[in-house]
Design a protein around this motif. Structure first.
Motif, PDB file in Angstrom:
ATOM      1  N   PHE A 146     -23.191 -12.494 -41.483  1.00  0.00           N
ATOM      2  CA  PHE A 146     -24.594 -12.107 -41.440  1.00  0.00           C
ATOM      3  C   PHE A 146     -25.145 -12.014 -42.857  1.00  0.00           C
ATOM      4  O   PHE A 146     -24.396 -11.980 -43.838  1.00  0.00           O
ATOM      5  CB  PHE A 146     -24.779 -10.765 -40.718  1.00  0.00           C
ATOM      6  N   TYR A 147     -26.444 -11.990 -42.954  1.00  0.00           N
ATOM      7  CA  TYR A 147     -27.140 -11.797 -44.224  1.00  0.00           C
ATOM      8  C   TYR A 147     -28.107 -10.632 -44.051  1.00  0.00           C
ATOM      9  O   TYR A 147     -28.598 -10.366 -42.948  1.00  0.00           O
ATOM     10  CB  TYR A 147     -27.889 -13.063 -44.634  1.00  0.00           C
ATOM     11  N   ALA A 148     -28.387  -9.942 -45.167  1.00  0.00           N
ATOM     12  CA  ALA A 148     -29.274  -8.782 -45.105  1.00  0.00           C
ATOM     13  C   ALA A 148     -29.796  -8.477 -46.500  1.00  0.00           C
ATOM     14  O   ALA A 148     -29.395  -9.096 -47.491  1.00  0.00           O
ATOM     15  CB  ALA A 148     -28.532  -7.576 -44.536  1.00  0.00           C
ATOM     16  N   THR A 149     -30.698  -7.516 -46.558  1.00  0.00           N
ATOM     17  CA  THR A 149     -31.167  -6.966 -47.829  1.00  0.00           C
ATOM     18  C   THR A 149     -30.430  -5.674 -48.104  1.00  0.00           C
ATOM     19  O   THR A 149     -30.219  -4.870 -47.192  1.00  0.00           O
ATOM     20  CB  THR A 149     -32.672  -6.652 -47.770  1.00  0.00           C
ATOM     21  N   VAL A 150     -30.028  -5.471 -49.348  1.00  0.00           N
ATOM     22  CA  VAL A 150     -29.505  -4.160 -49.759  1.00  0.00           C
ATOM     23  C   VAL A 150     -30.319  -3.699 -50.966  1.00  0.00           C
ATOM     24  O   VAL A 150     -30.699  -4.511 -51.822  1.00  0.00           O
ATOM     25  CB  VAL A 150     -28.004  -4.218 -50.103  1.00  0.00           C
ATOM     26  N   SER A 151     -30.623  -2.415 -51.011  1.00  0.00           N
ATOM     27  CA  SER A 151     -31.338  -1.860 -52.157  1.00  0.00           C
ATOM     28  C   SER A 151     -30.526  -0.717 -52.756  1.00  0.00           C
ATOM     29  O   SER A 151     -29.850   0.030 -52.036  1.00  0.00           O
ATOM     30  CB  SER A 151     -32.723  -1.353 -51.754  1.00  0.00           C
ATOM     31  N   THR A 152     -30.582  -0.598 -54.073  1.00  0.00           N
ATOM     32  CA  THR A 152     -29.933   0.500 -54.781  1.00  0.00           C
ATOM     33  C   THR A 152     -30.510   0.574 -56.188  1.00  0.00           C
ATOM     34  O   THR A 152     -30.774  -0.456 -56.814  1.00  0.00           O
ATOM     35  CB  THR A 152     -28.405   0.322 -54.836  1.00  0.00           C
ATOM     36  N   ARG A 153     -30.750   1.780 -56.644  1.00  0.00           N
ATOM     37  CA  ARG A 153     -31.252   2.028 -57.995  1.00  0.00           C
ATOM     38  C   ARG A 153     -32.489   1.196 -58.323  1.00  0.00           C
ATOM     39  O   ARG A 153     -32.628   0.634 -59.413  1.00  0.00           O
ATOM     40  CB  ARG A 153     -30.150   1.790 -59.024  1.00  0.00           C
ATOM     41  N   GLY A 154     -33.388   1.105 -57.338  1.00  0.00           N
ATOM     42  CA  GLY A 154     -34.666   0.442 -57.562  1.00  0.00           C
ATOM     43  C   GLY A 154     -34.637  -1.066 -57.516  1.00  0.00           C
ATOM     44  O   GLY A 154     -35.657  -1.706 -57.783  1.00  0.00           O
ATOM     45  N   ALA A 188     -19.485  -6.772 -47.633  1.00  0.00           N
ATOM     46  CA  ALA A 188     -20.720  -7.478 -47.982  1.00  0.00           C
ATOM     47  C   ALA A 188     -20.694  -7.742 -49.478  1.00  0.00           C
ATOM     48  O   ALA A 188     -20.174  -6.930 -50.256  1.00  0.00           O
ATOM     49  CB  ALA A 188     -21.950  -6.663 -47.594  1.00  0.00           C
ATOM     50  N   ARG A 189     -21.276  -8.866 -49.888  1.00  0.00           N
ATOM     51  CA  ARG A 189     -21.331  -9.194 -51.311  1.00  0.00           C
ATOM     52  C   ARG A 189     -22.729  -9.712 -51.652  1.00  0.00           C
ATOM     53  O   ARG A 189     -23.362 -10.400 -50.852  1.00  0.00           O
ATOM     54  CB  ARG A 189     -20.281 -10.253 -51.675  1.00  0.00           C
ATOM     55  N   THR A 190     -23.200  -9.356 -52.828  1.00  0.00           N
ATOM     56  CA  THR A 190     -24.537  -9.781 -53.238  1.00  0.00           C
ATOM     57  C   THR A 190     -24.519 -11.246 -53.662  1.00  0.00           C
ATOM     58  O   THR A 190     -23.568 -11.722 -54.280  1.00  0.00           O
ATOM     59  CB  THR A 190     -25.057  -8.915 -54.392  1.00  0.00           C
ATOM     60  N   LEU A 191     -25.597 -11.949 -53.313  1.00  0.00           N
ATOM     61  CA  LEU A 191     -25.750 -13.356 -53.672  1.00  0.00           C
ATOM     62  C   LEU A 191     -26.813 -13.571 -54.735  1.00  0.00           C
ATOM     63  O   LEU A 191     -26.668 -14.425 -55.593  1.00  0.00           O
ATOM     64  CB  LEU A 191     -26.108 -14.180 -52.432  1.00  0.00           C
ATOM     65  N   ARG A 192     -27.907 -12.824 -54.644  1.00  0.00           N
ATOM     66  CA  ARG A 192     -28.957 -12.912 -55.652  1.00  0.00           C
ATOM     67  C   ARG A 192     -29.863 -11.699 -55.557  1.00  0.00           C
ATOM     68  O   ARG A 192     -29.843 -10.965 -54.579  1.00  0.00           O
ATOM     69  CB  ARG A 192     -29.756 -14.202 -55.540  1.00  0.00           C
ATOM     70  N   LEU A 210     -19.225  -2.800 -50.257  1.00  0.00           N
ATOM     71  CA  LEU A 210     -20.160  -3.671 -50.968  1.00  0.00           C
ATOM     72  C   LEU A 210     -19.596  -4.119 -52.305  1.00  0.00           C
ATOM     73  O   LEU A 210     -19.086  -3.306 -53.086  1.00  0.00           O
ATOM     74  CB  LEU A 210     -21.485  -2.924 -51.189  1.00  0.00           C
ATOM     75  N   THR A 211     -19.706  -5.421 -52.565  1.00  0.00           N
ATOM     76  CA  THR A 211     -19.389  -5.982 -53.876  1.00  0.00           C
ATOM     77  C   THR A 211     -20.690  -6.435 -54.528  1.00  0.00           C
ATOM     78  O   THR A 211     -21.396  -7.285 -53.979  1.00  0.00           O
ATOM     79  CB  THR A 211     -18.421  -7.167 -53.745  1.00  0.00           C
ATOM     80  N   LEU A 212     -21.008  -5.850 -55.666  1.00  0.00           N
ATOM     81  CA  LEU A 212     -22.255  -6.159 -56.371  1.00  0.00           C
ATOM     82  C   LEU A 212     -21.898  -6.729 -57.742  1.00  0.00           C
ATOM     83  O   LEU A 212     -21.207  -6.084 -58.527  1.00  0.00           O
ATOM     84  CB  LEU A 212     -23.103  -4.888 -56.511  1.00  0.00           C
ATOM     85  N   GLY A 213     -22.350  -7.948 -57.994  1.00  0.00           N
ATOM     86  CA  GLY A 213     -22.042  -8.584 -59.266  1.00  0.00           C
ATOM     87  C   GLY A 213     -20.558  -8.788 -59.489  1.00  0.00           C
ATOM     88  O   GLY A 213     -20.082  -8.751 -60.626  1.00  0.00           O
ATOM     89  N   GLY A 214     -19.803  -9.002 -58.418  1.00  0.00           N
ATOM     90  CA  GLY A 214     -18.358  -9.247 -58.531  1.00  0.00           C
ATOM     91  C   GLY A 214     -17.505  -7.996 -58.574  1.00  0.00           C
ATOM     92  O   GLY A 214     -16.277  -8.091 -58.652  1.00  0.00           O
ATOM     93  N   ARG A 215     -18.109  -6.807 -58.492  1.00  0.00           N
ATOM     94  CA  ARG A 215     -17.354  -5.561 -58.554  1.00  0.00           C
ATOM     95  C   ARG A 215     -17.669  -4.684 -57.348  1.00  0.00           C
ATOM     96  O   ARG A 215     -18.791  -4.684 -56.858  1.00  0.00           O
ATOM     97  CB  ARG A 215     -17.677  -4.793 -59.847  1.00  0.00           C
ATOM     98  N   THR A 256     -33.417  -4.759 -55.304  1.00  0.00           N
ATOM     99  CA  THR A 256     -33.026  -5.303 -54.009  1.00  0.00           C
ATOM    100  C   THR A 256     -32.190  -6.561 -54.208  1.00  0.00           C
ATOM    101  O   THR A 256     -32.383  -7.301 -55.175  1.00  0.00           O
ATOM    102  CB  THR A 256     -34.252  -5.646 -53.141  1.00  0.00           C
ATOM    103  N   TYR A 257     -31.286  -6.803 -53.247  1.00  0.00           N
ATOM    104  CA  TYR A 257     -30.367  -7.939 -53.329  1.00  0.00           C
ATOM    105  C   TYR A 257     -30.220  -8.589 -51.956  1.00  0.00           C
ATOM    106  O   TYR A 257     -30.271  -7.914 -50.914  1.00  0.00           O
ATOM    107  CB  TYR A 257     -28.978  -7.490 -53.798  1.00  0.00           C
ATOM    108  N   LEU A 258     -30.004  -9.892 -51.967  1.00  0.00           N
ATOM    109  CA  LEU A 258     -29.564 -10.604 -50.784  1.00  0.00           C
ATOM    110  C   LEU A 258     -28.052 -10.471 -50.700  1.00  0.00           C
ATOM    111  O   LEU A 258     -27.346 -10.725 -51.679  1.00  0.00           O
ATOM    112  CB  LEU A 258     -29.950 -12.081 -50.886  1.00  0.00           C
ATOM    113  N   VAL A 259     -27.543 -10.065 -49.526  1.00  0.00           N
ATOM    114  CA  VAL A 259     -26.100  -9.956 -49.358  1.00  0.00           C
ATOM    115  C   VAL A 259     -25.634 -10.822 -48.194  1.00  0.00           C
ATOM    116  O   VAL A 259     -26.363 -11.049 -47.231  1.00  0.00           O
ATOM    117  CB  VAL A 259     -25.639  -8.497 -49.112  1.00  0.00           C
ATOM    118  N   GLU A 260     -24.404 -11.310 -48.322  1.00  0.00           N
ATOM    119  CA  GLU A 260     -23.706 -11.984 -47.229  1.00  0.00           C
ATOM    120  C   GLU A 260     -22.632 -11.032 -46.725  1.00  0.00           C
ATOM    121  O   GLU A 260     -21.864 -10.488 -47.520  1.00  0.00           O
ATOM    122  CB  GLU A 260     -23.071 -13.290 -47.706  1.00  0.00           C
TER     123      GLU A 260
END
Length: 326
Positions: free
Chosen positions: A198-206, A220-224, A172-177, A208-212
């Protein structure tokens, strides 16, 4: 003086009670398991001969829906979804802890493969071709979750038979990292036509993010942030999802559609809180479930995907909509 039972009598009574409870448990288990088994072979309704909307009824069966008319498939599912050459029926198996099954079906709604896993069914999707099947279940017992539920999402490639019971090992890449944490959960997978993206939801530390995601690269990387349960449009250019618009509310969600080219999202005309993974009925319309008239019931509604129009009820006492185009 109060009369007392002998030790032998008390032991006998306890043993008899235990035997009765065990017998009742066996009867319940057999009946519950029977109810969960799909039996579509004799119904005459198949994906090949009955196009249109499919939904789960209030009784737990799956039917092809045409206005007020319904054709029963013979399936009993907690969640159902059909696309391309396949369908998936999520069922439960009695026991502690609860177990679930993803029963993959062909176009005649005959079982092709069954995958068993822990948890309670929550979401199900099939790729447009019918090759890729996904599911999400609620599970308990993860140390980081405390008393709350967490999720598990799996993917099956029906062409190769390759099974991924838990996608949480995605890089997983979150916020470019690059990001890694024990509380990462995925749910609500939706596939592109290439059976890879594919697209999905990921949750961490309270949060949620849209990921591609990319299955072949296993990344997978977060989009928003702050959105859940995406659903990719038939042409692959837009994503519908529920977006949190009210924090700390009992009705926090609003359906939006994201343009993947411009990354601008549009709130839809449905202003009620939708806690569902919407399904595209066609390139211009979404379907979703909302609470119905009775306790624990739901109705299926539709709304234009461009923010115009008004919601229309499609089916009463139904949920888990999917469209069978052929």
């Amino acid at each position: 003086m109060t009369p007392t039972l002998s030790l032998r009598t008390r032991i006998g009574a306890v043993a008899l009670a235990a035997a009765v409870l065990a017998a009742l448990a066996v009867v319940y288990t057999v009946r519950a398991t029977d109810r969960a088994q799909p039996g579509a072979a004799a119904s005459g309704v198949t994906l090949a001969n009955t196009p249109g909307l499919y939904a789960r009824t209030a009784e737990g069966t799956v039917a092809a829906v045409h206005g007020d008319r319904r054709k029963d498939t013979g399936l009993t599912c907690r969640r159902f979804y059909a696309a391309g050459t396949s369908a998936v029926c999520l069922t439960t198996r009695p026991g502690i802890p609860p177990r679930s099954e993803a029963i993959v079906l062909d176009r005649d709604l005959r079982p092709r493969r069954t995958v068993t896993f822990g948890g309670t069914p929550n979401r199900a999707r099939v790729s447009p071709s019918g090759r890729m099947v996904s599911w999400t279940v609620f599970v308990s017992g993860d140390s980081y979750a405390g008393n709350a539920f967490s999720t598990r999402s799996g993917i099956l490639d029906t062409k190769t038979g390759y099974l991924i019971k838990n996608v949480e090992t995605l890089q997983l890449t979150l916020g470019g990292r690059r990001y890694s944490a024990s509380d990462v959960n995925y749910w609500g997978i939706t596939f592109a036509r290439d059976d890879n993206r594919f697209y999905a939801t990921v949750s961490t530390r309270g949060k949620t993010y849209l990921v591609e995601g990319d299955l072949n690269a296993w990344t997978a990387r977060t989009l928003r942030e702050n959105v859940e349960c995406p659903s990719l449009s038939p042409d692959g250019t837009r994503l519908a999802y529920k977006k949190r618009v009210r924090q700390g509310s009992s009705d926090p969600w609003r359906l939006h559609v994201l343009d993947l080219k411009t990354m601008q999202d549009t709130p839809l005309a449905e202003t009620r809180s939708v806690d569902d993974q919407a399904a595209w009925l066609d390139g211009a319309t979404l379907a979703y479930a909302l609470p119905g008239r009775g306790r624990g019931t739901s109705d299926i509604w539709s709304v234009p995907a461009d923010g115009t129009g008004t919601p229309v009820r499609v089916a009463r006492d139904a949920s888990s909509p999917s469209i069978n185009a052929s």
